[in-house]
Each structure stands twice: as C-alpha cells, then as structure tokens.
Design a protein around this motif. Structure first.
Motif, PDB file in Angstrom:
ATOM      1  N   ASP A   3       0.829  -1.207   0.000  1.00 53.48           N
ATOM      2  CA  ASP A   3       0.000   0.000   0.000  1.00 53.48           C
ATOM      3  C   ASP A   3       0.863   1.257   0.000  1.00 53.48           C
ATOM      4  N   ASN A   6       2.374   1.640  -3.440  1.00 53.36           N
ATOM      5  CA  ASN A   6       1.350   2.123  -4.374  1.00 53.36           C
ATOM      6  C   ASN A   6       1.056   3.598  -4.169  1.00 53.36           C
ATOM      7  N   GLY A   7       1.053   4.050  -2.905  1.00 53.33           N
ATOM      8  CA  GLY A   7       0.856   5.475  -2.622  1.00 53.33           C
ATOM      9  C   GLY A   7       1.975   6.325  -3.186  1.00 53.33           C
ATOM     10  N   LYS A  10       1.582   6.376  -6.999  1.00 51.89           N
ATOM     11  CA  LYS A  10       0.465   7.245  -7.398  1.00 51.89           C
ATOM     12  C   LYS A  10       0.857   8.710  -7.295  1.00 51.89           C
ATOM     13  N   TYR A  11       1.510   9.080  -6.188  1.00 49.96           N
ATOM     14  CA  TYR A  11       1.932  10.462  -6.031  1.00 49.96           C
ATOM     15  C   TYR A  11       2.907  10.863  -7.133  1.00 49.96           C
ATOM     16  N   ILE A  89       2.319   9.834   3.034  1.00 52.06           N
ATOM     17  CA  ILE A  89       1.976   9.053   1.846  1.00 52.06           C
ATOM     18  C   ILE A  89       0.564   8.522   2.051  1.00 52.06           C
ATOM     19  N   GLN A  90      -0.288   8.778   1.090  1.00 53.30           N
ATOM     20  CA  GLN A  90      -1.686   8.378   1.223  1.00 53.30           C
ATOM     21  C   GLN A  90      -2.024   7.297   0.203  1.00 53.30           C
ATOM     22  N   TRP A  91      -2.779   6.293   0.653  1.00 49.30           N
ATOM     23  CA  TRP A  91      -3.251   5.250  -0.243  1.00 49.30           C
ATOM     24  C   TRP A  91      -4.559   4.692   0.285  1.00 49.30           C
ATOM     25  N   GLU A  92      -5.607   4.808  -0.506  1.00 47.82           N
ATOM     26  CA  GLU A  92      -6.923   4.255  -0.211  1.00 47.82           C
ATOM     27  C   GLU A  92      -7.380   4.549   1.215  1.00 47.82           C
TER      28      GLU A  92
END
Length: 141
Positions: A3, A6-7, A10-11, A89-92
């Motif tokens: 996760d 992935n964050g 995505k960033y 870091i942000q993810w879902e």
C-alpha cells in the motif's frame, strides 16, 4: 507495505507531466526523465504481545532529462520538492508517515531515500477454553 509503495507510485505519477514512473520491474529502454521506485530494505520487530513494527526503506531514483545541461540542478529541484511533499503518503484512505528522508546525487541520478514505519496487530489465535473445574468447600473444626 505494498500500500505504501502504491501510494508513492500514485503520487509520483502526478508529480510532473510527462514523467514516467516505474516500479521494481523496470523495462529495458526506459525513457528519461522518469522515476524508479525500489524497496531496498525491510525489517519487523515485535513490540508487545501481538503488536509489531514493520519498517521498509525506499529508494526513489529520478533520472533527469538527458538533454538538460544542468542535470544536477534539476535533481536538486526535484529533491527539494520531494522533501516538501513526501512526508505523508496516502493510499486508499490510509495515511503513512515517512521518516529518515535524505538524498544523494550520483552520476547525475537523484536517489531519494525514505523509511516508513507501520504498526501491525496480529489477529488473535483461537482461545483455549477452560475445562471443567471441580471445587469443594467445607468447614474444618
């Protein structure tokens, strides 16, 4: 930790228009400028009972534009921006905090390092039920 990775991916995909982002499966003949994200180290320590702390270290490579005569300056500008924007870091819906941020530029390639600590809680195992207990009471005289 997938996760977190992935964050980061995505960033970085929104970081700068036209800059590709590759993960550990980098392709032959990749096009610069681009980012490459690699998990370089991982560890897990037991804290208390079912609680664990997992730490993964990431190396974000930035390959600058090959036509830019000031590649080092471009790498420094990207590093400055990563320091500002990669602390969280942000993810879902989950937010992870990056620590130990640092960078170095080697052969005109930026290496931006960060660690992410994640607290884990193992699920409870099946509980052992108590067996029958026989208790007797009496008065001694």
């Amino acid at each position: 930790m997938e996760d977190v990775k992935n964050g980061i991916l995505k960033y970085l995909s929104t970081f700068q228009t036209g800059v590709k982002v590759y993960d550990e499966r980098i392709e032959q003949g990749f096009h610069e400028p681009c980012f490459f994200v690699l998990i370089i180290d991982g560890a897990q320590n037991r804290e208390f009972n079912r609680r664990y702390m997992r730490t993964d270290s990431f190396d974000i490579h930035y390959f600058p534009d090959p036509d830019n005569p000031e590649k080092r300056r471009e790498c420094e500008a990207v590093a400055d921006r990563l320091y500002e924007e990669m602390e969280y870091i942000q993810w879902e819906g989950s937010l992870y905090r990056a620590v130990g941020l640092k960078h170095q530029i080697v052969d005109d390639v930026l290496h931006f390092f960060l660690d992410v600590n994640v607290h884990l809680m193992r699920p409870k195992g099946p509980e052992t039920k108590m067996r029958t207990l026989k208790q007797e009471a009496g008065i001694r005289g």
